[in-house]
Scaffold this active site. Structure first.
Site, PDB file in Angstrom:
ATOM      1  N   ASN A 142       0.838  -1.199   0.000  1.00 45.46           N
ATOM      2  CA  ASN A 142       0.000   0.000   0.000  1.00 45.46           C
ATOM      3  C   ASN A 142       0.872   1.247   0.000  1.00 45.46           C
ATOM      4  O   ASN A 142       0.520   2.279  -0.566  1.00 45.46           O
ATOM      5  CB  ASN A 142      -0.920   0.008   1.218  1.00 45.46           C
ATOM      6  CG  ASN A 142      -1.705   1.291   1.341  1.00 45.46           C
ATOM      7  OD1 ASN A 142      -2.633   1.543   0.576  1.00 45.46           O
ATOM      8  ND2 ASN A 142      -1.327   2.149   2.284  1.00 45.46           N
ATOM      9  N   ASP A 204       2.024   6.683   0.247  1.00 46.57           N
ATOM     10  CA  ASP A 204       1.193   5.713  -0.464  1.00 46.57           C
ATOM     11  C   ASP A 204       1.584   5.602  -1.933  1.00 46.57           C
ATOM     12  O   ASP A 204       1.807   6.618  -2.609  1.00 46.57           O
ATOM     13  CB  ASP A 204      -0.285   6.125  -0.379  1.00 46.57           C
ATOM     14  CG  ASP A 204      -0.875   5.874   0.994  1.00 46.57           C
ATOM     15  OD1 ASP A 204      -0.107   5.867   1.971  1.00 46.57           O
ATOM     16  OD2 ASP A 204      -2.101   5.701   1.082  1.00 46.57           O
ATOM     17  N   ASP A 234      -0.702  -6.476   3.781  1.00 51.34           N
ATOM     18  CA  ASP A 234      -0.920  -5.387   4.721  1.00 51.34           C
ATOM     19  C   ASP A 234      -1.834  -4.329   4.122  1.00 51.34           C
ATOM     20  O   ASP A 234      -1.734  -3.983   2.938  1.00 51.34           O
ATOM     21  CB  ASP A 234       0.432  -4.767   5.078  1.00 51.34           C
ATOM     22  CG  ASP A 234       0.337  -3.696   6.135  1.00 51.34           C
ATOM     23  OD1 ASP A 234       0.005  -4.039   7.284  1.00 51.34           O
ATOM     24  OD2 ASP A 234       0.595  -2.523   5.812  1.00 51.34           O
ATOM     25  N   HIS A 238      -6.796  -0.454   1.759  1.00 55.22           N
ATOM     26  CA  HIS A 238      -6.380   0.939   1.607  1.00 55.22           C
ATOM     27  C   HIS A 238      -5.661   1.215   0.292  1.00 55.22           C
ATOM     28  O   HIS A 238      -5.184   2.335   0.081  1.00 55.22           O
ATOM     29  CB  HIS A 238      -5.487   1.345   2.787  1.00 55.22           C
ATOM     30  CG  HIS A 238      -6.229   1.442   4.075  1.00 55.22           C
ATOM     31  ND1 HIS A 238      -7.063   2.488   4.381  1.00 55.22           N
ATOM     32  CD2 HIS A 238      -6.282   0.595   5.133  1.00 55.22           C
ATOM     33  CE1 HIS A 238      -7.595   2.296   5.586  1.00 55.22           C
ATOM     34  NE2 HIS A 238      -7.135   1.155   6.058  1.00 55.22           N
ATOM     35  N   GLU A 279      -5.258  -8.108   5.270  1.00 58.94           N
ATOM     36  CA  GLU A 279      -5.672  -7.325   6.423  1.00 58.94           C
ATOM     37  C   GLU A 279      -6.776  -6.374   5.949  1.00 58.94           C
ATOM     38  O   GLU A 279      -6.501  -5.331   5.372  1.00 58.94           O
ATOM     39  CB  GLU A 279      -4.500  -6.526   6.994  1.00 58.94           C
ATOM     40  CG  GLU A 279      -4.896  -5.713   8.219  1.00 58.94           C
ATOM     41  CD  GLU A 279      -3.879  -4.638   8.582  1.00 58.94           C
ATOM     42  OE1 GLU A 279      -3.830  -4.277   9.765  1.00 58.94           O
ATOM     43  OE2 GLU A 279      -3.167  -4.157   7.683  1.00 58.94           O
TER      44      GLU A 279
END
Length: 537
Positions: A142, A204, A234, A238, A279
């Site tokens: 991410n 990001d 992970d 997002h 996640e």
């Protein structure tokens, strides 16, 4: 591999399969009862499961005496994990990083020098595979570290080919400022600002850039070719979920799903059956779409709360009913292909023993609940010996206590202990030979799981006992069905299984496993010692 089919076993069919008869009717009913069991078994779509163990390498075992855990240390302790009954390990980040935790990567193709070399990782995977243990590694895509060469070039040179690999805007650009994890996610840098949702040190990546997507797939293939069996992904939700106002919109959810589908498809050539677990810290409704030809699993955060609460309050957490509904949803989303991932706590949460106020009996019951559920249960290193820890993060990632003296070969010392300062009781050595220890309890429950196909691979259906201190559910596989009964309380409980819930009788006629002496089944009445678990066949 469907959980939905197992969860969708009709209540009527299961109850018929469970129903017993009076002694006068036993012979007449036995044929019908066996037929009903067979019918139920045919409808079970098995999903092979195993127990995974989450390892923070820095804290686990030190092979070279520098106080820092390393990959060779993990290899040395594979025998411990095998004895525990573990079938898979998850390595927290092992890539180079400027931080102690590693979740800000500076080189996706390298190994953190504190942990060893690529050759060390290869030795670990080879040794693990010889023992039948799978190895998955954290893949943190991410965001990168702000020290990553990509970001350094991108932020310093507007003409860099990496400029569009990140979200970089003019300092006065009008952009959403409601970060998905709280606060303003934009961070100033001279005349520009860059997006870093979690922390300014973790900019990001921009997955709208095709070159980024191509590179991440290349990275995934590289590690699979090195021998790892899959990835813990992970911050999986997002990738496109940067802002609180949009993270759960259909557009963002669809973009996230599409990316992970692209990743799954892209790495298939390196390892077709790579295990991908994400996640996705959210509700089952949000998780479900990720299981559509993308992820195999997502950690079951909602279930974790229920397990801990049930153990702490000594009351039935009613997990079988809720899981049945969730698995129905997951099965539809994944076309029957998903694996649940129950756990108690992980590296981002207060440790289980601290959540349970140091109560070992409650910790044993939380473990019993976890290890008798469908899917791949995950254990956080040290959970099996009762390690404690409360945030901040360093205090929930303390060195694993191996020795009753607190010192010895391989003991890591990188972080001063705040919580786990009593190795005479909380250490592997102290608990290894104690049959009543938490470690022995974990070994026992994992062994049951490995020995009984229904516990390891089967579906789940609720069975009401009418007793709030007792949790009971059926685990059903093709080879067998078992009834799991937990007494979560400090008092002995007797359950009349012939009158429990909707069932008028019970076909399970013997106790196959009991965590404590004193359990007894007599005429459909089951006596359960305090804080105990019984498996009936």
């Amino acid at each position: 591999m469907s959980r939905g089919a197992a969860a969708a076993l009709s209540a009527a069919l299961l109850l018929l399969a469970l129903a017993g008869c009076s002694s006068a009717e036993n012979n007449m009913a036995k044929t019908d009862q066996d037929s009903q069991k067979d019918q139920a078994a045919v409808r079970v779509d098995e999903q092979p499961g195993t127990v995974y163990y989450e390892i923070f390498v820095r804290s686990f075992y030190d092979s070279n005496g520098d106080g820092i855990g390393d990959l060779n240390g993990v290899t040395e302790k594979l025998s411990y994990l095998k004895e525990l009954g573990i079938g898979g390990i998850w390595l927290m980040p092992v890539n180079p990083s400027p931080s102690y935790h590693g979740y800000d990567v500076t080189d996706y193709y390298g190994i953190n020098k504190d942990y060893g070399t690529l050759d060390d990782l290869n030795k670990l995977t080879e040794a693990a595979h010889k023992l039948g243990i799978k190895v998955i590694m954290d893949l943190v895509v991410n965001h990168t570290s702000k020290e990553h060469p990509w970001f350094k070039e991108a932020i310093g040179n507007p003409d860099s080919k990496y400029r569009n690999w990140y979200r970089i805007e003019a300092a006065d650009a009008q952009v959403p400022a409601d970060g998905a994890v709280g606060g303003n996610p934009w961070h100033p840098y001279g005349s520009v600002k860059y997006l870093a949702d979690f922390w300014e040190g973790m900019p990001d990546l921009n997955f709208d850039e095709p070159a980024v997507r191509s590179e991440i797939i290349k990275i995934g293939k590289y590690w699979l070719q090195q021998g790892v069996d899959g990835f813990r992904l992970d911050a999986a939700k997002h990738i496109y979920g940067d802002f609180a106002s949009t993270i759960n919109t259909d557009e963002v959810k669809a973009s996230n799903r599409k990316w992970w589908q692209e990743f799954r498809s892209g790495i298939a050539g390196a390892k077709k059956d790579a295990f991908l677990i994400g996640e996705v810290w959210d509700s089952s409704v949000i998780i479900a779409p990720y299981l559509d030809n993308a992820l195999d699993s997502a950690f079951n955060f909602d279930l974790a709360k229920k397990l801990l609460s049930g153990a702490d309050r000594e009351q039935n957490p009613d997990i079988a009913f809720s899981l049945g509904r969730i698995y129905d949803m997951y099965s539809k989303a994944s076309n029957g292909k998903f694996v649940d991932a129950p756990f108690l706590t992980n590296h981002d949460q207060n440790r289980t023993m601290s959540e349970l106020d140091g109560n070992v009996d409650h910790a044993k019951m939380a473990a019993s609940l976890l290890l008798t559920l469908p899917g791949n249960p995950f254990i956080y290193y040290g959970e099996e010996i009762g390690m404690a820890g409360m945030k901040p993060d360093e205090a929930i990632r303390e060195p694993m206590p191996w020795y009753a003296s607190g010192t010895g070969t391989g003991q890591t010392t990188w972080e001063a202990l705040l919580y786990n300062t009593t190795p005479k009781t909380v250490s592997v050595e102290a608990q290894q030979t104690d049959p009543d220890s938490l470690l022995s309890h974990y070994k026992k429950l994992i062994a049951w799981r490995n020995e009984l196909p229904a516990l390891r691979d089967g579906g789940i259906a609720e069975l009401s006992t009418g007793n709030p201190a007792v949790a009971a559910y059926v685990r059903a596989a093709n080879q067998e069905q078992v009834l799991v009964v937990h007494n979560l309380s400090a008092a002995e409980q007797t359950v009349d299984l012939t009158e429990s819930g909707k069932a008028s009788g019970i076909a399970f006629s013997e106790i196959a496993r009991a965590s404590k002496d004193g359990a007894k089944l007599d005429g459909g009445k089951l006596k359960l010692p305090a804080f105990s678990t019984v498996i009936l066949q």
